[in-house]
Scaffold this active site. Structure first.
Site, PDB file in Angstrom:
ATOM      1  N   TYR A  46       0.325  -1.272   0.119  1.00 20.76           N
ATOM      2  CA  TYR A  46       0.442   0.347   0.159  1.00 20.76           C
ATOM      3  C   TYR A  46       0.578   1.680   0.265  1.00 20.76           C
ATOM      4  CZ  TYR A  46      -3.460   3.204   2.661  1.00 20.76           C
ATOM      5  OH  TYR A  46      -3.715   4.776   2.371  1.00 20.76           O
ATOM      6  N   THR A  96     -12.577   5.568   9.219  1.00 22.40           N
ATOM      7  CA  THR A  96     -13.339   5.427   8.670  1.00 22.40           C
ATOM      8  C   THR A  96     -13.611   3.454   8.314  1.00 22.40           C
ATOM      9  OG1 THR A  96     -11.135   5.036   6.854  1.00 22.40           O
ATOM     10  CG2 THR A  96     -12.622   7.272   6.498  1.00 22.40           C
TER      11      THR A  96
HETATM   12  N1  LIG Z   1      -8.660   6.464   6.415  1.00 25.30           N
HETATM   13  C1  LIG Z   1      -7.160   6.835   6.540  1.00 25.30           C
HETATM   14  O1  LIG Z   1      -7.140   7.435   7.421  1.00 25.30           O
HETATM   15  C2  LIG Z   1      -6.563   6.932   5.728  1.00 25.30           C
HETATM   16  C3  LIG Z   1      -5.247   7.841   6.003  1.00 25.30           C
HETATM   17  C4  LIG Z   1      -4.837   7.667   4.567  1.00 25.30           C
HETATM   18  C5  LIG Z   1      -4.931   8.080   3.206  1.00 25.30           C
HETATM   19  N2  LIG Z   1      -6.422   7.193   2.652  1.00 25.30           N
HETATM   20  C6  LIG Z   1      -6.716   6.622   1.566  1.00 25.30           C
HETATM   21  O2  LIG Z   1      -7.755   7.406   1.901  1.00 25.30           O
HETATM   22  C7  LIG Z   1      -8.862   6.945   0.262  1.00 25.30           C
HETATM   23  C8  LIG Z   1      -9.638   5.801   0.980  1.00 25.30           C
HETATM   24  O3  LIG Z   1      -9.718   5.468   2.331  1.00 25.30           O
HETATM   25  P1  LIG Z   1     -10.876   5.552   2.763  1.00 25.30           P
HETATM   26  O4  LIG Z   1     -10.553   5.490   4.465  1.00 25.30           O
HETATM   27  O5  LIG Z   1     -12.331   6.089   2.563  1.00 25.30           O
HETATM   28  O6  LIG Z   1     -11.206   3.596   2.024  1.00 25.30           O
HETATM   29  P2  LIG Z   1     -12.753   3.034   3.081  1.00 25.30           P
HETATM   30  O7  LIG Z   1     -13.840   3.591   3.631  1.00 25.30           O
HETATM   31  O8  LIG Z   1     -12.272   1.425   2.512  1.00 25.30           O
HETATM   32  O9  LIG Z   1     -13.114   3.167   1.628  1.00 25.30           O
HETATM   33  C9  LIG Z   1     -12.138   2.624   0.104  1.00 25.30           C
HETATM   34  C10 LIG Z   1     -12.917   3.177  -1.487  1.00 25.30           C
HETATM   35  O10 LIG Z   1     -12.269   2.687  -2.120  1.00 25.30           O
HETATM   36  C11 LIG Z   1     -13.610   1.306  -2.806  1.00 25.30           C
HETATM   37  N3  LIG Z   1     -11.889   1.144  -4.064  1.00 25.30           N
HETATM   38  C12 LIG Z   1     -11.853   0.009  -3.181  1.00 25.30           C
HETATM   39  N4  LIG Z   1     -11.105  -0.733  -4.583  1.00 25.30           N
HETATM   40  C13 LIG Z   1     -11.692  -0.717  -6.042  1.00 25.30           C
HETATM   41  C14 LIG Z   1     -11.211  -0.447  -7.300  1.00 25.30           C
HETATM   42  N5  LIG Z   1     -10.876  -1.904  -7.430  1.00 25.30           N
HETATM   43  N6  LIG Z   1     -12.592   0.300  -7.682  1.00 25.30           N
HETATM   44  C15 LIG Z   1     -13.171   0.674  -7.087  1.00 25.30           C
HETATM   45  N7  LIG Z   1     -13.414   1.566  -6.056  1.00 25.30           N
HETATM   46  C16 LIG Z   1     -12.325   0.558  -5.301  1.00 25.30           C
HETATM   47  C17 LIG Z   1     -14.468   0.688  -1.837  1.00 25.30           C
HETATM   48  O11 LIG Z   1     -14.936   0.782  -2.751  1.00 25.30           O
HETATM   49  P3  LIG Z   1     -16.179  -0.895  -2.194  1.00 25.30           P
HETATM   50  O12 LIG Z   1     -17.062  -0.038  -0.814  1.00 25.30           O
HETATM   51  O13 LIG Z   1     -16.296  -1.426  -2.592  1.00 25.30           O
HETATM   52  O14 LIG Z   1     -14.767  -1.668  -0.490  1.00 25.30           O
HETATM   53  C18 LIG Z   1     -14.628   2.105  -0.955  1.00 25.30           C
HETATM   54  O15 LIG Z   1     -15.270   2.431  -1.736  1.00 25.30           O
HETATM   55  C19 LIG Z   1      -7.791   5.603  -0.094  1.00 25.30           C
HETATM   56  O16 LIG Z   1      -6.797   5.853  -0.824  1.00 25.30           O
HETATM   57  C20 LIG Z   1      -7.167   5.273   1.026  1.00 25.30           C
HETATM   58  O17 LIG Z   1      -5.451   4.642   0.765  1.00 25.30           O
HETATM   59  C21 LIG Z   1      -7.081   7.072   4.303  1.00 25.30           C
END
Ligand SMILES: NC(=O)c1ccc[n+]([C@@H]2O[C@H](COP(=O)([O-])OP(=O)(O)OC[C@H]3O[C@@H](n4cnc5c(N)ncnc54)[C@H](OP(=O)(O)O)[C@@H]3O)[C@@H](O)[C@H]2O)c1
Length: 329
Positions: A212, A247
Site C-alpha cells: 500500500y 473510516t
Molecule cells: N482513512 C485514513 O486514515 C486514510 C489515511 C491515508 C490515506 N487514505 C486513503 O484514502 C482513500 C479512501 O480511504 P478510506 O479510508 O475512505 O477507505 P474505505 O472506507 O475502505 O474506502 C475505500 C473505497 O475505495 C473503493 N475501492 C477499493 N478498491 C476499488 C476498486 N478496485 N475499484 C473501485 N473502487 C474501489 C472501496 O469500494 P467498496 O466500498 O466496494 O469497498 C471504497 O469505496 C484511500 O485511497 C486510502 O488509501 C485513508
C-alpha cells in the site's frame, strides 16, 4: 514563510504538528491548524457550479465525504463505485443530505484496466467535460493479490488504474482549460522508497501495508512527470494525504491501529477537507505538490527514501508501458 510574527508563529506550530506525525495526523492537529491565523480560506461559495466532478471509491469513507463536499460547492458529482448496490445506498444518502444536488452513479473497478477503459468510453459518451477528478479508491490487500491484468492489486488500484483513467478522460479534462486531478495518497508512503526494481512486489515476504505504502509513494513520485505531461491541457495534479481518519477502510485493514488510535482519529470531513479545497480553492493551488490540511508538505522525511531522477524516470516508463500509453511528454 512570513515576516508577520503572528504568521510566523502559526507557521511554526503547523510545521511542528507535521513533524510530530501523531499531532499533525490526528483530529487534534486538524482542529489546531484550523484555528491558526494562516489557515487558508475556504473555496468561494458555489465555486463548482456548472462543473463536473468525479470521485472513485465513492461508496465509503473519505470518498463519500468528498462527493458531499464537492456537491456542496455546486458540482454535479459522478460516483464511481465497484458495487452498484452499495453505491446506490450512498447516492440516496447523499441526496437526502443535499437534495438540490445531482449525483450520478457509475460502476468501475479501477484496478482493472479494461474496465477503466470501458467506463471512460461510457463517461465520454454521456458527458462532454470533466473538471475535477478525485482518485480516492484505496485498498490494503491482506495477501498478495493480482488485478484482472495480473498486476499487484495496491499498485493497480492506486497507480495504474488512475493513470489510465486520467489519460482516457484527458479530452474531457481539457475542455475547461483549468481542471484539477487529486490523488488521495497516504502518510504511510513516507516510510517507503520508490519500488523501481520490484514494482509488482514479487520479491520478499508480502505485507499489505508495505505494498500500500509503496504504491502511494509512486503516486507522489510521479507528480512532476504528470504535471509536465498534463499542463499543456490545463490539467493540474495534486496529491493530498488525509492524516488518520476513522473510516471502514482503516477499521477493516488495520484493526489494531484503529482500536488504539480511535479516540484521536479524524472524522470523514476532517480527513477529506483538503481534497475539496484543492479542487476548488482560488487562486488555484500550484500543480505537482503534496498537501495535507491545505498546506504543501515535504515529500520525504528521511533521506533514504529520496529517489534519483533516473529512478523516477524508470518508474514512469514502467507505469506508462504497463497501462499502454506513450511515455514521452
Ligand atoms: N482513512 C485514513 O486514515 C486514510 C489515511 C491515508 C490515506 N487514505 C486513503 O484514502 C482513500 C479512501 O480511504 P478510506 O479510508 O475512505 O477507505 P474505505 O472506507 O475502505 O474506502 C475505500 C473505497 O475505495 C473503493 N475501492 C477499493 N478498491 C476499488 C476498486 N478496485 N475499484 C473501485 N473502487 C474501489 C472501496 O469500494 P467498496 O466500498 O466496494 O469497498 C471504497 O469505496 C484511500 O485511497 C486510502 O488509501 C485513508
Amino acid at each position: 514563510m512570513t515576516a508577520d510574527p503572528r504568521g510566523l508563529g502559526a507557521w511554526l506550530v503547523d510545521a511542528a504538528l507535521d513533524r510530530s506525525v501523531v499531532g499533525g495526523y490526528s483530529k487534534f492537529g486538524y482542529a489546531m491548524r484550523r484555528r491558526l491565523s494562516n489557515w487558508p480560506d475556504d473555496p468561494p461559495a458555489g465555486a463548482l457550479v456548472g462543473r463536473e466532478a468525479l470521485v472513485t471509491g465513492a461508496s465509503s469513507g473519505l470518498g463519500k465525504q468528498s462527493c458531499a463536499d464537492l456537491a456542496g460547492l455546486g458540482a454535479r458529482v459522478h460516483l464511481v463505485v465497484r458495487n452498484l448496490q452499495k453505491g446506490e445506498v450512498v447516492r440516496r444518502e447523499l441526496l437526502e443530505q443535499l437534495p438540490d444536488s445531482e449525483f450520478v452513479l457509475w460502476r468501475c473497478d479501477v484496478s482493472d484496466l479494461r474496465d477503466v477503459e470501458r467506463f471512460c468510453q461510457e463517461y465520454a459518451a454521456e458527458s462532454g467535460r470533466l473538471d475535477v477528478l478525485v482518485h480516492n479508491a484505496g485498498v490494503m490487500p491482506a495477501q498478495r493479490t493480482e488485478s484482472a491484468q495480473g498486476h499487484e492489486l495496491a499498485m493497480a488500484t492506486h497507480v495504474l488504474g488512475p493513470l489510465r483513467l486520467t489519460e482516457s478522460l484527458r479530452p474531457q479534462l481539457a475542455v475547461s482549460g483549468s481542471s484539477r486531478v487529486v490523488l488521495v495518497t497516504s502518510g504511510g508512503m513516507y516510510a517507503q522508497q520508490l519500488p523501481v526494481t520490484d514494482p509488482e512486489y514479487r520479491r520478499g515476504g508480502y505485507h499489505g501495508a508495505t505494498a500500500y505504502a509503496r504504491s502511494k509513494r509512486v503516486q507522489v513520485a510521479l507528480l512532476p512527470v504528470l504535471t509536465r505531461r498534463w499542463s499543456a491541457d490545463g490539467i493540474s495534479v495534486h496529491a493530498m494525504h488525509p492524516g488518520w481518519a476513522n473510516t471502514p477502510g482503516v477499521a477493516d485493514s488495520l484493526p489494531l491501529f484503529h482500536r488504539v488510535t480511535r479516540p484521536i482519529l479524524r472524522d470523514n470531513s476532517e480527513g477529506a477537507d483538503t481534497t475539496a479545497w484543492l479542487a476548488a480553492a482560488e487562486p488555484p493551488p500550484p500543480s505537482g505538490m503534496l498537501w495535507q490540511d491545505r498546506r504543501p508538505r515535504p515529500e520525504h522525511v528521511v533521506p533514504w527514501t529520496k529517489e534519483t531522477e533516473s529512478a523516477q524516470q524508470s518508474m514512469w516508463q514502467w507505469c506508462a508501458l504497463t497501462v499502454g500509453i506513450e511515455s514521452a511528454n
